[in-house]
Design a protein around this motif. Structure first.
Motif, PDB file in Angstrom:
ATOM      1  N   PHE A   1     -18.355   7.375   0.569  1.00  7.46           N
ATOM      2  CA  PHE A   1     -19.502   6.535   0.917  1.00  7.46           C
ATOM      3  C   PHE A   1     -20.137   6.872   2.261  1.00  7.46           C
ATOM      4  O   PHE A   1     -21.349   6.849   2.382  1.00  7.46           O
ATOM      5  CB  PHE A   1     -19.121   5.047   0.873  1.00  7.46           C
ATOM      6  CG  PHE A   1     -18.994   4.539  -0.533  1.00  7.46           C
ATOM      7  CD1 PHE A   1     -20.114   4.338  -1.322  1.00  7.46           C
ATOM      8  CD2 PHE A   1     -17.753   4.293  -1.085  1.00  7.46           C
ATOM      9  CE1 PHE A   1     -20.002   3.893  -2.626  1.00  7.46           C
ATOM     10  CE2 PHE A   1     -17.627   3.852  -2.384  1.00  7.46           C
ATOM     11  CZ  PHE A   1     -18.748   3.653  -3.159  1.00  7.46           C
ATOM     12  N   THR A   2     -19.334   7.178   3.274  1.00  8.08           N
ATOM     13  CA  THR A   2     -19.922   7.426   4.600  1.00  8.08           C
ATOM     14  C   THR A   2     -19.783   8.866   5.068  1.00  8.08           C
ATOM     15  O   THR A   2     -20.406   9.241   6.061  1.00  8.08           O
ATOM     16  CB  THR A   2     -19.301   6.501   5.666  1.00  8.08           C
ATOM     17  OG1 THR A   2     -17.909   6.800   5.794  1.00  8.08           O
ATOM     18  CG2 THR A   2     -19.496   5.036   5.311  1.00  8.08           C
ATOM     19  N   ARG A   3     -18.964   9.667   4.371  1.00  8.29           N
ATOM     20  CA  ARG A   3     -18.739  11.064   4.746  1.00  8.29           C
ATOM     21  C   ARG A   3     -18.383  11.190   6.231  1.00  8.29           C
ATOM     22  O   ARG A   3     -18.909  12.010   6.957  1.00  8.29           O
ATOM     23  CB  ARG A   3     -19.940  11.929   4.388  1.00  8.29           C
ATOM     24  CG  ARG A   3     -20.223  11.973   2.910  1.00  8.29           C
ATOM     25  CD  ARG A   3     -21.432  12.802   2.577  1.00  8.29           C
ATOM     26  NE  ARG A   3     -21.657  12.779   1.129  1.00  8.29           N
ATOM     27  CZ  ARG A   3     -22.695  13.330   0.544  1.00  8.29           C
ATOM     28  NH1 ARG A   3     -23.612  13.964   1.263  1.00  8.29           N
ATOM     29  NH2 ARG A   3     -22.841  13.271  -0.750  1.00  8.29           N
ATOM     30  N   ASN A   4     -17.455  10.349   6.647  1.00  5.47           N
ATOM     31  CA  ASN A   4     -17.018  10.283   8.038  1.00  5.47           C
ATOM     32  C   ASN A   4     -15.660  10.988   8.152  1.00  5.47           C
ATOM     33  O   ASN A   4     -14.622  10.398   7.864  1.00  5.47           O
ATOM     34  CB  ASN A   4     -16.927   8.817   8.473  1.00  5.47           C
ATOM     35  CG  ASN A   4     -16.522   8.655   9.904  1.00  5.47           C
ATOM     36  OD1 ASN A   4     -15.854   9.497  10.490  1.00  5.47           O
ATOM     37  ND2 ASN A   4     -16.913   7.535  10.486  1.00  5.47           N
ATOM     38  N   ALA A   5     -15.680  12.246   8.546  1.00  4.28           N
ATOM     39  CA  ALA A   5     -14.448  13.050   8.607  1.00  4.28           C
ATOM     40  C   ALA A   5     -13.433  12.464   9.584  1.00  4.28           C
ATOM     41  O   ALA A   5     -12.225  12.555   9.340  1.00  4.28           O
ATOM     42  CB  ALA A   5     -14.784  14.488   8.972  1.00  4.28           C
ATOM     43  N   ASP A   6     -13.896  11.871  10.689  1.00  4.99           N
ATOM     44  CA  ASP A   6     -12.963  11.277  11.648  1.00  4.99           C
ATOM     45  C   ASP A   6     -12.215  10.105  11.018  1.00  4.99           C
ATOM     46  O   ASP A   6     -10.984  10.024  11.109  1.00  4.99           O
ATOM     47  CB  ASP A   6     -13.701  10.797  12.909  1.00  4.99           C
ATOM     48  CG  ASP A   6     -14.208  11.955  13.746  1.00  4.99           C
ATOM     49  OD1 ASP A   6     -13.533  13.005  13.793  1.00  4.99           O
ATOM     50  OD2 ASP A   6     -15.281  11.810  14.355  1.00  4.99           O
ATOM     51  N   ALA A   7     -12.946   9.200  10.383  1.00  8.89           N
ATOM     52  CA  ALA A   7     -12.318   8.035   9.744  1.00  8.89           C
ATOM     53  C   ALA A   7     -11.428   8.471   8.588  1.00  8.89           C
ATOM     54  O   ALA A   7     -10.339   7.923   8.392  1.00  8.89           O
ATOM     55  CB  ALA A   7     -13.390   7.052   9.271  1.00  8.89           C
ATOM     56  N   LEU A   8     -11.871   9.468   7.842  1.00  4.61           N
ATOM     57  CA  LEU A   8     -11.064   9.973   6.735  1.00  4.61           C
ATOM     58  C   LEU A   8      -9.743  10.525   7.261  1.00  4.61           C
ATOM     59  O   LEU A   8      -8.674  10.190   6.752  1.00  4.61           O
ATOM     60  CB  LEU A   8     -11.825  11.051   5.973  1.00  4.61           C
ATOM     61  CG  LEU A   8     -11.096  11.568   4.741  1.00  4.61           C
ATOM     62  CD1 LEU A   8     -11.335  10.628   3.568  1.00  4.61           C
ATOM     63  CD2 LEU A   8     -11.549  12.958   4.402  1.00  4.61           C
ATOM     64  N   ALA A   9      -9.805  11.361   8.293  1.00  3.38           N
ATOM     65  CA  ALA A   9      -8.596  11.955   8.864  1.00  3.38           C
ATOM     66  C   ALA A   9      -7.641  10.889   9.384  1.00  3.38           C
ATOM     67  O   ALA A   9      -6.417  11.033   9.264  1.00  3.38           O
ATOM     68  CB  ALA A   9      -8.965  12.934   9.979  1.00  3.38           C
ATOM     69  N   GLU A  10      -8.177   9.813   9.934  1.00  3.20           N
ATOM     70  CA  GLU A  10      -7.331   8.737  10.464  1.00  3.20           C
ATOM     71  C   GLU A  10      -6.611   7.969   9.368  1.00  3.20           C
ATOM     72  O   GLU A  10      -5.677   7.221   9.637  1.00  3.20           O
ATOM     73  CB  GLU A  10      -8.144   7.796  11.351  1.00  3.20           C
ATOM     74  CG  GLU A  10      -8.595   8.436  12.652  1.00  3.20           C
ATOM     75  CD  GLU A  10      -7.456   8.998  13.488  1.00  3.20           C
ATOM     76  OE1 GLU A  10      -6.409   8.326  13.630  1.00  3.20           O
ATOM     77  OE2 GLU A  10      -7.593  10.130  13.997  1.00  3.20           O
ATOM     78  N   SER A  11      -7.041   8.153   8.101  1.00  6.07           N
ATOM     79  CA  SER A  11      -6.349   7.529   6.966  1.00  6.07           C
ATOM     80  C   SER A  11      -5.017   8.213   6.690  1.00  6.07           C
ATOM     81  O   SER A  11      -4.186   7.685   5.960  1.00  6.07           O
ATOM     82  CB  SER A  11      -7.205   7.631   5.694  1.00  6.07           C
ATOM     83  OG  SER A  11      -8.424   6.984   5.826  1.00  6.07           O
ATOM     84  N   PHE A  12      -4.834   9.429   7.254  1.00 13.73           N
ATOM     85  CA  PHE A  12      -3.651  10.236   6.999  1.00 13.73           C
ATOM     86  C   PHE A  12      -2.649  10.146   8.142  1.00 13.73           C
ATOM     87  O   PHE A  12      -3.012   9.890   9.286  1.00 13.73           O
ATOM     88  CB  PHE A  12      -4.060  11.711   6.816  1.00 13.73           C
ATOM     89  CG  PHE A  12      -4.718  11.996   5.494  1.00 13.73           C
ATOM     90  CD1 PHE A  12      -3.984  12.527   4.443  1.00 13.73           C
ATOM     91  CD2 PHE A  12      -6.058  11.728   5.299  1.00 13.73           C
ATOM     92  CE1 PHE A  12      -4.589  12.783   3.217  1.00 13.73           C
ATOM     93  CE2 PHE A  12      -6.672  11.975   4.081  1.00 13.73           C
ATOM     94  CZ  PHE A  12      -5.932  12.509   3.038  1.00 13.73           C
ATOM     95  N   THR A  13      -1.392  10.430   7.821  1.00  9.87           N
ATOM     96  CA  THR A  13      -0.370  10.583   8.858  1.00  9.87           C
ATOM     97  C   THR A  13      -0.700  11.856   9.639  1.00  9.87           C
ATOM     98  O   THR A  13      -1.448  12.710   9.141  1.00  9.87           O
ATOM     99  CB  THR A  13       1.032  10.713   8.221  1.00  9.87           C
ATOM    100  OG1 THR A  13       1.055  11.867   7.368  1.00  9.87           O
ATOM    101  CG2 THR A  13       1.416   9.460   7.434  1.00  9.87           C
TER     102      THR A  13
END
Length: 135
Positions: free
Chosen positions: A18-30
C-alpha cells in the motif's frame, strides 16, 4: 507484548503493497530476517532473496524506485486474504488475492506467503507468486 498474525500481516502489507515504504517494511523483520521469492528468476524485477534487515531495506527500496511509474495500487475493496494458523505458534500462512485497479482493466494476482515469526517480527517470509505478473 506479542503481536498477532493478523497484526503482523496487516503492518507488512501496509508498509509494502500500500505505501511502498522500504524502511517500514524492513522494520517488520528481525535484524537477521529473510525475505524470499523462490519462484522469481534470478535477476528478476522482484528480489529473489534478501537476507538481513538492511539488505531488505535497500533491495525493496530499489524495487520500489523501479516501480515508481506504476501507479497501480491494490484495491482493498476487491482484494482479499485468509490467514491460516498452524500448529507452530511462530508460523502462519497468508492466502491472498490482490486486485490492482488498471487503466483499462483490473489485474489480479494470487499468491501465498509463509511467515515465520520471532519476538513479534518476521524472521522469514517466503512469498510465492507468478513472477510474470510482477513488473
Amino acid at each position: 507484548m506479542s503481536r498477532t498474525p493478523q497484526e503482523i500481516f496487516q503492518s507488512y502489507v501496509y508498509a509494502g503493497a500500500f505505501t511502498r515504504n522500504a524502511d517500514a517494511l524492513a522494520e517488520s523483520f528481525t535484524p537477521d530476517g529473510i525475505l524470499e521469492a523462490p519462484l522469481m528468476p534470478a535477476g528478476g524485477a522482484f528480489p529473489r532473496r534478501l537476507v538481513g534487515r538492511e539488505e531488505i531495506r535497500s533491495g525493496m527500496a530499489e524495487y520500489y524506485r523501479r516501480q515508481a511509474e506504476d501507479h497501480r495500487k491494490p484495491d482493498p475493496e476487491k482484494s482479499g486474504y485468509v490467514l491460516h494458523t498452524t500448529s507452530d505458534p511462530d508460523a502462519f500462512i497468508a492466502e491472498i488475492d490482490t486486485v490492482f485497479a488498471g487503466d483499462a482493466e483490473d489485474v489480479s494476482v494470487s499468491l501465498v506467503q509463509i511467515f515465520r515469526i520471532r519476538d513479534g517480527k518476521i524472521a522469514r517470509l517466503r512469498d510465492y507468486f507468478a513472477p510474470e505478473l510482477i513488473g
